[in-house]
Scaffold this motif. Sequence first.
Motif, PDB file in Angstrom:
ATOM      1  N   GLN A  90      46.135  53.872  10.763  1.00 49.58           N
ATOM      2  CA  GLN A  90      46.718  54.407   9.410  1.00 49.58           C
ATOM      3  C   GLN A  90      47.509  56.448  10.119  1.00 49.58           C
ATOM      4  O   GLN A  90      48.671  56.478   9.682  1.00 49.58           O
ATOM      5  CB  GLN A  90      45.797  55.136   9.085  1.00 49.58           C
ATOM      6  CG  GLN A  90      45.516  55.949   7.866  1.00 49.58           C
ATOM      7  CD  GLN A  90      44.267  55.555   7.505  1.00 49.58           C
ATOM      8  OE1 GLN A  90      42.808  55.147   7.701  1.00 49.58           O
ATOM      9  NE2 GLN A  90      44.462  56.405   5.964  1.00 49.58           N
TER      10      GLN A  90
ATOM     11  N   SER B 265      39.988  50.734   7.411  1.00 54.32           N
ATOM     12  CA  SER B 265      40.418  51.213   8.445  1.00 54.32           C
ATOM     13  C   SER B 265      39.315  50.505  10.156  1.00 54.32           C
ATOM     14  O   SER B 265      39.662  49.845  11.265  1.00 54.32           O
ATOM     15  CB  SER B 265      40.737  52.612   9.343  1.00 54.32           C
ATOM     16  OG  SER B 265      41.456  53.011   7.779  1.00 54.32           O
TER      17      SER B 265
ATOM     18  N   ASP C  58      47.844  49.417   8.873  1.00 52.86           N
ATOM     19  CA  ASP C  58      47.019  50.470   7.780  1.00 52.86           C
ATOM     20  C   ASP C  58      47.381  51.413   6.783  1.00 52.86           C
ATOM     21  O   ASP C  58      47.630  52.290   8.032  1.00 52.86           O
ATOM     22  CB  ASP C  58      46.258  50.822   9.457  1.00 52.86           C
ATOM     23  CG  ASP C  58      45.055  51.812   8.462  1.00 52.86           C
ATOM     24  OD1 ASP C  58      44.596  51.551   7.418  1.00 52.86           O
ATOM     25  OD2 ASP C  58      44.106  51.797   9.059  1.00 52.86           O
ATOM     26  N   GLU C  59      48.030  51.263   6.190  1.00 50.23           N
ATOM     27  CA  GLU C  59      48.574  52.291   4.825  1.00 50.23           C
ATOM     28  C   GLU C  59      50.101  52.400   5.382  1.00 50.23           C
ATOM     29  O   GLU C  59      50.383  53.532   5.774  1.00 50.23           O
ATOM     30  CB  GLU C  59      47.362  53.044   4.892  1.00 50.23           C
ATOM     31  CG  GLU C  59      46.166  53.173   4.585  1.00 50.23           C
ATOM     32  CD  GLU C  59      45.837  54.520   3.704  1.00 50.23           C
ATOM     33  OE1 GLU C  59      46.128  55.179   2.894  1.00 50.23           O
ATOM     34  OE2 GLU C  59      44.368  54.467   3.874  1.00 50.23           O
TER      35      GLU C  59
HETATM   36 MG   LIG Z   1      41.673  54.236   6.832  1.00 51.99          MG
END
Ligand SMILES: [Mg+2]
Lengths: 267, 257
Positions: B90, B52, B171-172
Amino acid sequence: MLELFSYTFIQNAFFAGTIVAVICAVLGLFIVLRKLSFMTDGIAHASLAGIAAAIALKADVLLVTGTVAFLAALGINRIREKMKISGDAAIGLLLPVGLATGIVLLSLAHVTSVDLMSYLFGSILAITSSDLQFIVIFGAIVLVAVAVLRKQMFYIAFDEDSAKASGLPVSAINYVFFGLVGITVVLALRVAGIMLVSALMIIPPLSALQLKKDFTTTLVLSAAFGILSVWVGIIASYYLGVATGAAIALSSFALFLAASAAKRLKL
Amino acid sequence: MKKAARQDSRTVLDFDNISFSYAGEPTIENVSFAVQKGDFLGIIGPNGAGKSTLFKIALGLEKPTSGSVKLFGKKQADFSDWHRIGFVPQKVQFDPNFPASVFEVAAMGLAQKPGLLMLSDEQKCAVKEALHEVGLENQADKRIGELSGGQMQRAFLGRALVAKPDLLLLDEPTTGIDSQQQEKFCCLLERLNKAGITIVIISHDLTFMSYLVNKVICLNRRVFFCGHPKDISKSGALPKAYGHAVHAITHDHEHGA
Ligand SMILES: [Mg+2]
Ligand SMILES: Nc1ncnc2c1ncn2[C@@H]1O[C@H](COP(=O)(O)OP(=O)(O)OP(=O)(O)O)[C@@H](O)[C@H]1O
């Protein structure tokens, strides 16, 4: 009822009150959503220093106070940003400084409490035409700025980090926003007074938020609640002979109760 | 990777020898890689690997202690075409009671663009289209806080898509999305990539990744592997990158996986 509107001072009060109600409620919604409600009180108290200085120097009160409040608001933002102190703590830092400076200046200048009362509790019925000019000009500036930056301010209020990540000039917009809040607080001072500013800036947005609508609707509702509280407040104060600032604050709160009840009853 | 290869005009994102530390604690060390136009790059690595953080550096939210980042051939600091980048963080920190409809949240993706007062019809269409892409067209008027976690995640993907970006940083994005939506999500990403959008995705889901991406980076503070996903297992990078961290984080578990 109609005789009420034949007086120039009542017309002035309605005109000024409506403008101030709109800008207070609109900026107030952003303030509430950013969890900075305490800021309006902080700036209002800090501006006592400006009021005191203006009375002592026999200068134009709105102009001097406006400058002080504007600088106080920018100062709060700078402390928040540079020193990584949270917004409400930054306000807590500046509020006593402004208030104390005001008190010191007032005692040095031997100002009587009568002069002060109108600033503590507002005096919308005593608004002069030069006050009105000031309110119209600065009210227009605030409204145009909000109209232009509305989308960006909305994004920042929702989530400051994502707004930064999407390349918005968040820091610059924050300075503009805090500056606008400073100006607005001073305009509200004339109507509601130092003690009751939050009745115009915080309660109408809270009432609008009770209804759980989308942002645009909430913004419009907030302004509507603000206008309504000022109108009801002026009329009530005229007929009941009570202080206008207090009447506005109480009608604002009554509308808040009505809004929450309406939501609960699913009206 | 040779310097010359990274400098051509097809380079969308270029990390050149980036190092970064949080309060003296090295988080990223000498990371270099480039993303070319049309790439579909996956970044994997254990928790706390700095994945991240790498995105934050790319977006200018954190300044690297050394090295330089280029976006679309421009130095990070000079970059201004932000509408060309769509980012899904995220975790989006927001107040669940915030008065914003799903439509308004997606429309935030247009906030960098001029055209200030109201949304034009064209912009409204773009927002509707983006919500349709992420399967939320029927939730447009709902308040964002009333969505489920997976739906919220998709709303934020919609926000990232609305300005029609050339580069997507995710991010994810699949955490909390159910398997049916995940499949749709994969198809969507594939389709976007085929349409020419460069995608960089951080994910822990290795199978998902190997099926989608054409290049994978395995990161744990530094780059352990960079190449085609089919080569990663025989490279021996995974146990090196993960084994270390697993060892460091959980002492009382034996480190399998
Ligand atoms: Mg992360
Ligand atoms: N704001 C911060 N301040 C200090 N340290 C931080 C901060 N954010 C992250 N870190 C540290 O930096 C390291 C990398 O964090 P990062 O969020 O980049 O990891 P990640 O690879 O995204 O992990 P995950 O898979 O859990 O999302 C971690 O050790 C973390 O503790």
